[in-house]
Design an enzyme around this catalytic site. Structure first.
Site, PDB file in Angstrom:
ATOM      1  N   ASP A  70       0.816  -1.220   0.000  1.00  0.00           N
ATOM      2  CA  ASP A  70       0.000   0.000   0.000  1.00  0.00           C
ATOM      3  C   ASP A  70       0.850   1.270   0.000  1.00  0.00           C
ATOM      4  O   ASP A  70       0.337   2.357  -0.252  1.00  0.00           O
ATOM      5  CB  ASP A  70      -0.954   0.009   1.204  1.00  0.00           C
ATOM      6  CG  ASP A  70      -2.046  -1.056   1.057  1.00  0.00           C
ATOM      7  OD1 ASP A  70      -1.998  -1.807   0.064  1.00  0.00           O
ATOM      8  OD2 ASP A  70      -2.924  -1.155   1.932  1.00  0.00           O
TER       9      ASP A  70
ATOM     10  N   ASP B  50     -13.476  34.512 -35.113  1.00  0.00           N
ATOM     11  CA  ASP B  50     -12.694  33.286 -35.284  1.00  0.00           C
ATOM     12  C   ASP B  50     -13.364  32.108 -34.587  1.00  0.00           C
ATOM     13  O   ASP B  50     -13.187  30.973 -34.980  1.00  0.00           O
ATOM     14  CB  ASP B  50     -11.282  33.466 -34.733  1.00  0.00           C
ATOM     15  CG  ASP B  50     -10.438  32.216 -34.962  1.00  0.00           C
ATOM     16  OD1 ASP B  50      -9.999  32.035 -36.112  1.00  0.00           O
ATOM     17  OD2 ASP B  50     -10.263  31.424 -34.018  1.00  0.00           O
TER      18      ASP B  50
ATOM     19  N   GLY C  40     -10.225  27.215 -36.889  1.00  0.00           N
ATOM     20  CA  GLY C  40     -11.358  27.559 -37.735  1.00  0.00           C
ATOM     21  C   GLY C  40     -11.095  27.519 -39.234  1.00  0.00           C
ATOM     22  O   GLY C  40     -11.695  26.729 -39.961  1.00  0.00           O
ATOM     23  N   LEU C  41     -10.171  28.362 -39.711  1.00  0.00           N
ATOM     24  CA  LEU C  41      -9.941  28.414 -41.146  1.00  0.00           C
ATOM     25  C   LEU C  41      -9.317  27.120 -41.647  1.00  0.00           C
ATOM     26  O   LEU C  41      -9.582  26.664 -42.747  1.00  0.00           O
ATOM     27  CB  LEU C  41      -9.046  29.600 -41.495  1.00  0.00           C
ATOM     28  CG  LEU C  41      -9.805  30.926 -41.628  1.00  0.00           C
ATOM     29  CD1 LEU C  41      -8.841  32.055 -41.919  1.00  0.00           C
ATOM     30  CD2 LEU C  41     -10.869  30.845 -42.722  1.00  0.00           C
TER      31      LEU C  41
END
Lengths: 426, 519
Positions: free
Chosen positions: B36, B274, B409-410
């Site tokens: 443990d 954007d 995005g683009l």
């Protein structure tokens, strides 16, 4: 480099510092992390608690495999209170598992601390499941519990559990026991073949359909120093051990091969012919990689059971001074040849009281401390340079071609401390 | 008995360790076998803590079981006290020690140690890590905190941050600043960096800020009852939630909510053109209930995503998550089985996953981008830089973190236009990420693992009622759909066809479906 073997008496008779206190080590379940990669048709089913599952996940470090070939059957309140028949529950989980994973040919039922404490009979379960699913699936049990095994002893328990059911043979042969990375295993087999030693088989096998046979004319060598039970199980089957230093570094590899070559009557000429080139490469690689280690001191906490053979490599081939060599357990039958070669000086400790051992390490101020993951960062923060030990069982380090890498593993933390410059330039 | 592959939560004693390790001057004596001790590495490696957790394990072995494990515990407890000289000690058992029934709490209480000894009862076979943390902290508070005179100025306690928490360190800083701007000082933050002595001073605060219900709710409820301290119910993750939180603080204190928004960038970043491409991105959320609930609101209301599924692994939050899912019109997934989560994600084929370390692996396997919003997390989610989740900076951090895994995005438009271009194709991946692009010629198997399934030969399956088959041309056209919407296109088209009793999908069916589902 290439210094002659020193004329010190070695450490065979050095008394052990035996300690009992808090042990900061993994349990044997941890071995599943590499065993399941080695045995590619095996599934390791731990019968345990959420803690076991959490350990496996944490020890694996990253969870690379979407559905790995190991898992934990987590005991629940109903299993413990006797409300559910744990054996029947286990049968149900195994059935689900095997129906989802038809590729599994070997199923290991792995005992844990809780299953041992409640005395869940996994041997009986393995017999029952073997007759239910055999011969397609072979079910074997072993214990990886932390009340009985430490870290690499899990591999030992696993291999030892498979030995009683291995087929018998009268053939004269060599068995090599110990899980090695495939690339290293191939190098080893290549060397043995070149020496004309054979037939050779390796434990554990990658697949269940290529079982190793064993019998009275079998001799065996170990590639890992933690295979104490495996050693005993092979001896019980009539096989004979070839004691040797472990194949770490040029010297260890040569000594290991030489013990086998001697047994199989390989001529000195042939031996030199086969080993000369790789020995030379290994020496050069170690000489280069070990530069930061020369004349530095090292302190090894008990962890993987590799500590004694590694200390032999580091002191004799890398020019280090060992201050303390800790091991969880010392099996002199197995690591004796390595102990013999270690120059006098270091404290050999067995077991652990971690706080006292940390006090000794702080007082000794070693240049490098080998320890487990729980201790490494705290010691770094105190200004000690550390090498975490688990990397030593997850990395190819055996035999000639890895000798330089092995030295490099220890040298890297030293180099790192050297190259980090964070102060303003004067 | 239940088979588990990976777990979201550790056992409850690990939760107790998260509290003990977060605090100072507290020591945890844990009756447990040697294995443990692995739990130390969670803190020293994953969180990079520079000291060992203040935990003494008894590390009993098999041979001790027949003998005297109780005495072993007492020795360990005495040694731990002498070595660490803590202000208080918590004692308990891990799963194995629970079975041997040594009663560490009872034993420690009889030892006459000169500091408070707080026994923990954490049922290892029923409960998990978050419960362990919540219960441990509650027991510490109950043992040490007392009603006392309030501070002159308006103060609060920050309750809930622990070791190994997701961004707890930075959340404390951000939240403290936010409250100071409004005129509220922090009396005590706990358990993070608090000493047992600090815990005795909790009663001085006028109210409590419950940062994370997972680890602080039981204590807050007790303090509400016993110390007459109200506590906040809103977790200030996200812009809207931060505003709600400050209003709630205003209601409790009578102060006017104030927020300095000069640093707040999420609203403008979301509004700027954007970000148009983020509109309606289909996201799946999974994690602890608190972070999932906060993330759902941000995803829908502040990022403009479409939440297609959500769930949590901690059943303590199941009710809240089910209600939330209803509100979002989706089905809640409450499970701690990683394979269930994977199956749900595969079925929903979202364009992004907001999840935990586990979902990152699922995402990697399925080729779906993933951002991490909740524990459990790995070492890379303990960043060196300041990166809170709560408050104003938290909102900024979340915007960045969630957008980062996506194709920009683009770039996304270019992928649409030139989807079969030899260099500029789906499997080239986002330009700002590492990894080598697989050229379409090299990619033998389903490229990028992107489609939920490789193109199927469905002719065999057509015998099943309700099954539709894809004609070769339609299948080919489907592959021209960018990978991040391909799964959706496939499912929509199949649903469209099934609804109309069409059994064969042609290119026309595909575009009919597209027109039908167009928004």
């Amino acid at each position: 480099m290439n210094a002659p073997i020193p004329n010190t008496p070695g450490c065979r008779d050095v008394p052990l510092l035996k300690e009992r206190g808090q042990r900061e080590v993994f349990c044997g379940l941890t071995a599943i992390v590499w065993l399941h990669r080695k045995m590619q048709d095996a599934f390791f089913l731990v019968v345990g608690s959420r803690t076991c599952a959490h350990l496996l996940q944490s020890a694996a470090g990253v969870m690379i495999f979407a559905e790995p070939r190991f898992g934990t059957a987590i005991l629940e309140e109903t299993d413990l209170a006797g409300m559910a028949d744990a054996q029947a529950e286990l049968d149900r989980e195994v059935e689900k598992l095997l129906s989802r994973r038809p590729d599994i040919k070997r199923l290991f039922l792995v005992g844990s601390c809780p299953s041992e404490v409640i005395k869940l009979d996994l041997e009986k379960a393995a017999e029952r499941l073997s007759s239910a699913y055999g011969p397609a699936v072979n079910v074997v049990n072993f214990s990886g519990s932390g009340i009985e095994t430490t870290f690499t002893e899990g591999e030992d328990a696993c291999l030892a559990a498979t030995i009683p059911s291995l087929p018998s043979t009268e053939a004269r042969q060599l068995v090599v026991a110990g899980a090695l990375p495939d690339v290293v295993e191939d190098q080893m087999l290549g060397l043995l073949e070149a020496l004309g030693v054979g037939p050779v088989s390796v434990l554990p096998t990658a697949r269940a359909d290529q079982p190793v046979a064993v019998g009275p004319n079998t001799v065996f060598a170990l590639t890992q120093p933690f295979l104490n039970e495996t050693h005993a199980a092979l001896v019980r089957r009539g096989a004979r051990h070839l004691p040797a230093p472990f194949p770490f570094g040029e010297e260890g590899t040569t000594a290991w091969l030489r013990a086998i070559a001697h047994e199989f009557g390989v001529s000195e000429e042939r031996f030199n012919e086969v080993t000369a080139a790789p020995r030379d490469r290994a020496r050069r690689a170690v000489a280069q990689a070990s530069a930061p280690l020369r004349e530095k001191s090292i302190f090894l906490f008990p962890d993987s059971q590799l500590e004694i053979p590694l200390a032999r490599f580091l002191t004799r081939e890398c020019g280090m001074t060992a201050l303390e060599i800790g091991q969880p357990y010392v099996h002199r039958d197995i690591v004796g040849p390595d102990i013999d070669l270690i120059p006098e000086g270091p404290v050999f400790s067995e077991g652990q009281d971690v706080d006292l051992q940390l006090d000794r390490a702080r007082a000794a101020r070693p240049d490098l401390t080998v320890c487990g993951l729980g201790l490494a960062n705290p010691l770094e923060a105190e200004g000690l340079t550390t090498k975490w030990a688990i990397e030593l069982v997850f990395t190819p380090i055996h035999f000639y071609e890895q000798a330089g890498d092995l030295a490099g593993l220890f040298a890297r933390p030293m180099r790192r401390r050297e190259i980090l410059q964070l102060e303003a330039e004067a | 008995m239940k088979l588990s592959v990976w777990t979201y939560e550790g056992p409850p004693h690990v939760g107790a360790m998260r509290v003990a390790t977060a605090m100072k001057g507290l020591h945890y004596v844990l009756h447990a076998p040697q294995g443990d001790t692995y739990a130390d590495l969670l803190f020293t490696m994953i969180e990079r803590r520079d000291r060992r957790p203040p935990v003494t394990y008894t590390t009993f072995q098999a041979r001790d079981l027949g003998a005297d494990t109780a005495n072993l515990f007492k020795t360990a407890c005495q040694d731990a006290y002498e070595r660490s000289q803590p202000e208080a000690i918590i004692v308990g058992a891990s799963c194995t020690a629970e079975l041997i029934q040594d009663d560490p709490g009872g034993m420690a209480e009889t030892m006459g140690l000169p500091v408070p000894v707080i026994p923990l009862e954490l049922p290892s076979y029923q409960r998990k890590e978050n419960f362990g943390a919540d219960e441990t902290f509650f027991q510490i508070v109950r043992a040490l905190a007392r009603p006392m005179e309030r501070t002159e100025r308006i103060t609060c306690n920050l309750i809930g941050p622990t070791a190994l928490g997701f961004r707890h360190r930075d959340d404390i800083t951000e939240l403290t600043g936010l409250l100071i701007e409004m005129g509220v000082e922090v009396n005590v933050t706990a358990p993070f960096d608090a000493t047992p002595t600090d815990i005795t001073r909790l009663g001085r605060a006028h109210f409590n800020v419950l940062m994370y219900p997972e680890t602080g709710e039981a204590a807050c409820r007790w303090m509400e009852r016993e110390l007459d301290q109200p506590f906040t119910k809103t977790v200030p993750i996200g812009v809207g939630a931060t505003r709600d939180f400050l209003r709630e603080v205003g209601e409790i204190t009578g102060l006017t909510p104030k927020i300095d928004e000069t640093r707040l960038r999420l609203p403008w970043y979301s509004a700027s053109v954007d970000s148009t491409y983020l509109t309606g991105k289909r996201v799946f959320l999974f994690g602890d209930g608190t972070h999932v609930a906060a993330a759902a609101r941000i995803a829908r209301d502040e990022m403009g995503f479409d939440v297609v599924g959500l769930g949590c692994y901690n059943r303590e939050q199941a009710r809240m998550i089910r209600a939330l899912a209803k509100d979002y019109g989706v089905e809640a997934l409450v499970t701690d089985d990683y394979l269930d989560v994977e199956a749900r994600i595969e079925a929903l084929a979202p364009e992004m996953i907001l999840g935990t370390q586990m979902e990152r692996h699922i995402g990697k396997r399925l080729g779906i981008p993933c951002a991490v919003i909740s524990a459990p997390v790995h070492v890379q989610d303990f960043p060196a830089r300041y990166s809170p989740q709560v408050g104003i900076e938290g909102a900024n951090v979340i915007f960045d973190t969630w957008v980062h895994p996506l194709v920009m995005g683009l770039e996304e438009h270019l992928l649409h236009m030139f989807r079969e271009d030899f260099e500029f194709h789906d499997d080239a991946g986002a330009s700002h990420h590492g990894g080598k692009a697989v050229s379409p010629a090299d990619a033998g198997d389903p490229p990028g693992g992107a489609a939920p399934r490789p193109p199927r030969d469905t002719s065999e399956q057509a015998k099943d009622a309700g099954q539709v088959i894809w004609l070769a041309d339609a299948e080919k056209e489907l592959r021209r759909v960018p990978f991040f919407v391909r799964g959706k296109a496939r499912r929509n088209t199949e649903a469209f066809a099934t609804e109309r009793g069409v059994t064969e999908i042609s290119v026309d069916t595909l575009y009919e479906a597209k027109a039908h589902f167009a928004r």
